[in-house]
Design a protein around this motif. Structure first.
Motif, mmCIF file in Angstrom:
data_model
loop_
_atom_site.group_PDB
_atom_site.id
_atom_site.type_symbol
_atom_site.label_atom_id
_atom_site.label_comp_id
_atom_site.label_asym_id
_atom_site.label_seq_id
_atom_site.Cartn_x
_atom_site.Cartn_y
_atom_site.Cartn_z
ATOM 1 N N ARG A 49 0.816 -1.213 0.000
ATOM 2 C CA ARG A 49 0.000 0.000 0.000
ATOM 3 C C ARG A 49 0.853 1.267 0.000
ATOM 4 O O ARG A 49 0.327 2.371 0.069
ATOM 5 C CB ARG A 49 -0.946 -0.003 1.197
ATOM 6 C CG ARG A 49 -2.088 -0.992 1.053
ATOM 7 C CD ARG A 49 -2.944 -1.063 2.298
ATOM 8 N NE ARG A 49 -3.661 0.180 2.572
ATOM 9 C CZ ARG A 49 -4.827 0.515 2.010
ATOM 10 N NH1 ARG A 49 -5.395 -0.295 1.130
ATOM 11 N NH2 ARG A 49 -5.417 1.645 2.324
ATOM 12 N N GLN A 135 -8.805 -3.962 6.851
ATOM 13 C CA GLN A 135 -9.055 -4.835 5.709
ATOM 14 C C GLN A 135 -9.580 -6.197 6.160
ATOM 15 O O GLN A 135 -10.436 -6.801 5.489
ATOM 16 C CB GLN A 135 -7.770 -5.011 4.895
ATOM 17 C CG GLN A 135 -7.969 -5.773 3.586
ATOM 18 C CD GLN A 135 -8.867 -5.047 2.615
ATOM 19 O OE1 GLN A 135 -8.651 -3.875 2.309
ATOM 20 N NE2 GLN A 135 -9.885 -5.739 2.113
ATOM 21 N N ALA A 178 -13.730 -3.162 -4.071
ATOM 22 C CA ALA A 178 -12.532 -2.707 -3.365
ATOM 23 C C ALA A 178 -12.151 -1.278 -3.723
ATOM 24 O O ALA A 178 -11.594 -0.551 -2.905
ATOM 25 C CB ALA A 178 -11.370 -3.652 -3.662
ATOM 26 N N SER A 179 -12.482 -0.845 -4.944
ATOM 27 C CA SER A 179 -12.075 0.495 -5.373
ATOM 28 C C SER A 179 -12.822 1.598 -4.632
ATOM 29 O O SER A 179 -12.358 2.740 -4.585
ATOM 30 C CB SER A 179 -12.293 0.664 -6.883
ATOM 31 O OG SER A 179 -13.670 0.587 -7.198
ATOM 32 N N GLU A 319 -7.835 5.564 -1.165
ATOM 33 C CA GLU A 319 -7.741 5.269 -2.598
ATOM 34 C C GLU A 319 -6.310 5.337 -3.116
ATOM 35 O O GLU A 319 -5.903 4.511 -3.954
ATOM 36 C CB GLU A 319 -8.630 6.225 -3.386
ATOM 37 C CG GLU A 319 -8.765 5.877 -4.864
ATOM 38 C CD GLU A 319 -9.770 6.754 -5.597
ATOM 39 O OE1 GLU A 319 -10.112 6.396 -6.739
ATOM 40 O OE2 GLU A 319 -10.203 7.784 -5.035
ATOM 41 N N GLU A 321 -3.625 4.571 -1.563
ATOM 42 C CA GLU A 321 -2.950 3.344 -1.155
ATOM 43 C C GLU A 321 -3.412 2.155 -1.996
ATOM 44 O O GLU A 321 -2.617 1.265 -2.309
ATOM 45 C CB GLU A 321 -3.197 3.085 0.333
ATOM 46 C CG GLU A 321 -2.512 4.077 1.272
ATOM 47 C CD GLU A 321 -3.261 5.401 1.416
ATOM 48 O OE1 GLU A 321 -2.732 6.309 2.076
ATOM 49 O OE2 GLU A 321 -4.368 5.531 0.862
ATOM 50 N N GLN A 322 -4.692 2.137 -2.367
ATOM 51 C CA GLN A 322 -5.195 1.056 -3.222
ATOM 52 C C GLN A 322 -4.550 1.119 -4.607
ATOM 53 O O GLN A 322 -4.197 0.085 -5.179
ATOM 54 C CB GLN A 322 -6.716 1.148 -3.334
ATOM 55 C CG GLN A 322 -7.434 0.770 -2.054
ATOM 56 C CD GLN A 322 -8.919 1.107 -2.078
ATOM 57 O OE1 GLN A 322 -9.393 1.846 -2.930
ATOM 58 N NE2 GLN A 322 -9.662 0.570 -1.127
ATOM 59 N N GLN A 325 -1.069 -0.167 -4.316
ATOM 60 C CA GLN A 325 -1.040 -1.624 -4.233
ATOM 61 C C GLN A 325 -1.147 -2.261 -5.611
ATOM 62 O O GLN A 325 -0.425 -3.228 -5.913
ATOM 63 C CB GLN A 325 -2.166 -2.125 -3.333
ATOM 64 C CG GLN A 325 -2.184 -3.650 -3.203
ATOM 65 C CD GLN A 325 -3.039 -4.132 -2.053
ATOM 66 O OE1 GLN A 325 -3.307 -3.397 -1.114
ATOM 67 N NE2 GLN A 325 -3.452 -5.379 -2.111
ATOM 68 N N LYS A 326 -2.023 -1.758 -6.447
ATOM 69 C CA LYS A 326 -2.153 -2.296 -7.802
ATOM 70 C C LYS A 326 -0.826 -2.187 -8.552
ATOM 71 O O LYS A 326 -0.395 -3.117 -9.242
ATOM 72 C CB LYS A 326 -3.245 -1.555 -8.560
ATOM 73 C CG LYS A 326 -4.651 -1.869 -8.091
ATOM 74 C CD LYS A 326 -5.685 -1.089 -8.899
ATOM 75 C CE LYS A 326 -7.108 -1.370 -8.413
ATOM 76 N NZ LYS A 326 -8.111 -0.586 -9.159
#
Length: 359
Positions: A49, A135, A178-179, A319, A321-322, A325-326
């Motif tokens: 993240r 999470q 998740a988004s 967002e 951090e998401q 992560q991707k």
């Protein structure tokens, strides 16, 4: 002052390789395999993240605390049900990840039946990034609150010496996917103290508004900042939030509080950290689909709000951090050579294979 070093080259490590290394170091030091998996997953979740301050680079300090006998690497937490919706976890001075994981699991189970579940945790340690516990609740379709206290880093508003911790407040709620999950994980200081440790480790300076040195002067030197005090966000408001974390996490649990928590980089005695966890079933007043739809509507309203001058995009909490992560799941986790060397030194102590980078 911090050295004027050029930006150091980053090498990228795949998440699976990072988990493997951390688990090997932990099990090589006698941590039971199941416990090592929980700790490694929590640390690497932070690295993915983009929260590098709370990821695998914590391993050397954790292992030093193990070697000094103040972190019990063989301990497993114990849970006691106080009421059908309230549990207490005794961390037995083991890894905070284990106590928090057990506590949130108990909260979730209570919430499934009664709509809400609470856990108070005592005699614990640093549990890394709070968002991984949020999470855990999200994976069970739960809302959550995650509080912890920490070692002294902030002066109470109007004071000049360290007394209260830079203790993060975190919470979450499930979106349509998740988004659009809502995940807030923030410290009550201008910046998390881990960012100062990271800057020191990398030989970098810090912004002048993050901390004061021991003489009460603004500083860009991370070492001087660690010898002084962190600055709270919003002045007395940030200071008040830090005190709130101590009330819910330390006073309530029976753990250390009021400046008596031992820091994760201090191997002199047990940390005695306290945590407070809460899980809430989001479909108490409407269907889960309706709740998720309302979170989606909130997400759309926030991210679609009229932008201020010079702003390209508005992000929902969590967002960024998401998105990190991707990216890191594909490109790997960036580390500087000094960080890789420190981790490999721990691996060498237990004859584990060194880290293999992608680049």
């Amino acid at each position: 002052m911090a050295s004027e070093q050029p930006s150091q080259e980053r090498r990228h490590v795949a998440a699976n390789e990072a988990r493997r290394l951390v688990k090997d170091i932990l099990t090589g030091n006698g941590v039971p395999a199941e416990n090592a998996t929980i700790v490694a997953n929590g640390l690497i979740a932070a690295d993915l993240r983009g929260v590098d301050t709370h990821g695998m680079n914590r391993i050397p300090s954790y292992m030093e605390r193990v070697r000094q006998g103040v972190l019990d690497h063989t301990a497993s937490p114990a849970l006691t049900h106080v009421t059908p919706v309230v549990a207490q976890v005794d961390g037995h001075d083991g890894f905070g990840f284990l106590a928090a994981h057990m506590g949130m699991a108990a909260c979730i189970e209570s919430a499934k039946t009664y709509g809400i579940g609470m856990a108070s945790i005592k005699h614990s340690n640093h549990f890394g990034m709070s968002a991984w516990i949020v999470q855990q609740a999200l994976d069970a379709d739960m809302m959550s609150l995650v509080f912890t206290n920490s070692s002294p880093a902030l002066a109470p508003w109007g004071g000049q010496s360290k007394l209260i911790g830079v203790s993060p407040i975190a919470c979450g709620a499930p979106g349509k996917d998740a988004s659009s999950h809502f995940i807030l994980d923030m410290a009550p200081s201008v910046a998390a103290r881990g960012k100062i440790y990271k800057a020191k480790r990398r030989g970098e300076k810090i912004p002048m508004d993050w901390a004061l040195d021991a003489e009460g002067r603004p500083t860009d030197d991370p070492e001087a900042a660690l010898g002084g005090v962190m600055l709270p966000m919003g002045g007395p408001k940030g200071s008040g939030l830090a005190v709130m974390m101590d009330v819910f996490s330390g006073v309530l649990s029976g753990s250390a509080f009021a400046g008596h928590v031992t820091g994760p980089y201090d191997p002199s005695k047990p940390a005695d950290v306290g945590h407070f966890l809460l899980a809430i079933k989001p479909d108490l007043f409407m269907s889960l689909d309706d709740f998720r739809g309302r979170i989606q509507y909130l997400y759309d309203r926030i991210t679609g709000a009229e932008k201020a001058a010079g702003v390209e995009r508005i992000y929902f909490p969590g967002e960024l951090e998401q998105l990190a992560q991707k990216e890191r799941e594909e490109a790997g986790i960036p580390l500087v050579q000094a960080e890789i060397d420190a981790l490999n030194a721990e691996a060498e102590k237990v004859s584990a294979s060194p880290m293999v980078s992608m680049s």
